[in-house]
Design an enzyme around this catalytic site. Structure first.
Site, PDB file in Angstrom:
ATOM      1  N   ARG A 256      -3.025 -10.357   4.550  1.00 16.95           N
ATOM      2  CA  ARG A 256      -3.358 -10.398   3.113  1.00 16.95           C
ATOM      3  C   ARG A 256      -2.197  -9.767   2.366  1.00 16.95           C
ATOM      4  O   ARG A 256      -1.956  -8.568   2.520  1.00 16.95           O
ATOM      5  CB  ARG A 256      -4.662  -9.631   2.878  1.00 16.95           C
ATOM      6  CG  ARG A 256      -5.113  -9.611   1.420  1.00 16.95           C
ATOM      7  CD  ARG A 256      -6.387  -8.777   1.274  1.00 16.95           C
ATOM      8  NE  ARG A 256      -6.815  -8.726  -0.107  1.00 16.95           N
ATOM      9  CZ  ARG A 256      -6.301  -7.904  -1.017  1.00 16.95           C
ATOM     10  NH1 ARG A 256      -5.350  -7.062  -0.688  1.00 16.95           N
ATOM     11  NH2 ARG A 256      -6.746  -7.925  -2.259  1.00 16.95           N
TER      12      ARG A 256
ATOM     13  N   LYS B  65       0.836  -1.209   0.000  1.00 18.57           N
ATOM     14  CA  LYS B  65       0.000   0.000   0.000  1.00 18.57           C
ATOM     15  C   LYS B  65       0.865   1.249   0.000  1.00 18.57           C
ATOM     16  O   LYS B  65       2.039   1.222   0.353  1.00 18.57           O
ATOM     17  CB  LYS B  65      -0.989  -0.061   1.159  1.00 18.57           C
ATOM     18  CG  LYS B  65      -2.090  -1.079   0.818  1.00 18.57           C
ATOM     19  CD  LYS B  65      -3.267  -1.074   1.724  1.00 18.57           C
ATOM     20  CE  LYS B  65      -4.291  -2.083   1.164  1.00 18.57           C
ATOM     21  NZ  LYS B  65      -5.292  -2.471   2.146  1.00 18.57           N
TER      22      LYS B  65
END
Ligand code: PMM
Length: 272
Positions: free
Chosen positions: A251, A211
């Site tokens: 994840r 991210k």
């Protein structure tokens, strides 16, 4: 010794995923990548057909299903555990029918009023992420006085509502939703205070992988070309720290890197 977190390997079957650039759009390629992720040690392959990148528009359900269902079915047929990453109740139902073992909804059931009934009936684990609105507007919703307290309250409300709608409490997994209506500072605060989310009574899944807030660290660049992604090393470090904080699942895109990070955590714990 605390349990080792499960690894959810990310398999985005989209044209514009912000992290893999839609490289796996063709079903055959996506299936091959899913098998590789499973062989690398992923416990679940998290298959998604709709980008949630900031600013992204929704994808019609038929397009989403045409992307994900053949991939879910092919992986499930090979005995690989699949998680379906969708906000759409019909897609979740069809994916479970095709063999998906987990439903992962970034909206936690808020985007589609029918989602809770589908997961209640299917009786599968449901990952309910903290979400304040669609990706097209989420950056405007990143306003908090106290991000940890507010995310905690909103996740607690989500959890009670899902239970009221028939979802079994033991099937609910909560996720702070890093990067969704959150800026870098919010993400780091949530990671540093995972203990305050743990006492909501559900296992936690954390999705930090690749991210933007990791690319913003000093010396880390955004991914260029096809080489190793510079965000994978910080992702692996976050995986190790989140494991020490007791999360149930991670994840990630780089499954092998996270597995190594978790091996280090196990060895560290054995030394304690
Ligand atoms: N992040 C993305 C997509 N799905 N699901 C859960 N439960 N948690 C997340 O943090 C999450 C998610 C966006 O990341 P990607 O486009 O890199 O897959």
């Amino acid at each position: 010794m605390p349990e080792r977190p499960r690894i959810f390997g990310v398999l985005n079957v989209t044209t514009d995923s912000f992290s893999d650039g839609g490289r796996f759009l063709a079903a055959g390629d996506a299936i091959a990548q899913g098998i590789r992720l499973a062989e690398s040690g992923a416990d679940y392959i998290d298959v998604g057909g709709e980008s949630t990148r900031p600013g992204a528009d929704r994808v019609p359900a038929e397009v989403e299903q045409a992307r994900v269902l053949p991939v879910v079915a092919a992986l499930a047929e090979r005995g690989i555990a699949v998680s379906i990453d969708t906000m759409n109740a019909d897609t979740a139902r069809a994916a479970v029918e095709a063999g998906a073992a987990v439903v992962n909804d970034v909206s936690g059931g808020l985007a589609d009023a029918g989602m809770a009934a589908v997961v209640a009936e299917a009786g599968v684990p449901f990952v309910a992420m903290h979400w304040r609105g669609p990706s097209s507007v989420m950056t405007t919703l990143a306003r908090y006085d106290d991000v940890v307290a507010e995310v905690r309250t909103e996740l607690a409300e989500r959890r009670s509502r899902l239970i009221d709608q028939g979802v079994a409490p033991e099937q609910i997994v909560l996720d702070p939703g890093l990067g969704f209506a959150k800026d870098a500072e919010h993400n780091w605060r949530l990671l540093a205070h995972l203990d305050e989310l743990h006492d909501l009574g559900s296992p936690l899944l954390v999705g930090a992988s690749r991210k933007r807030f990791l690319a913003a660290l000093p010396g880390i660049a955004e991914a260029q070309g096809s080489g190793a992604d510079p965000r994978d090393l910080p992702t692996a470090v976050v995986s190790a720290l989140a494991a020490l904080a007791g999360v149930w699942a991670l994840r990630v895109h780089d499954v092998a890197g996270t597995r190594t990070a978790l091996d280090v955590v196990d060895a560290w714990r054995r030394g304690a």
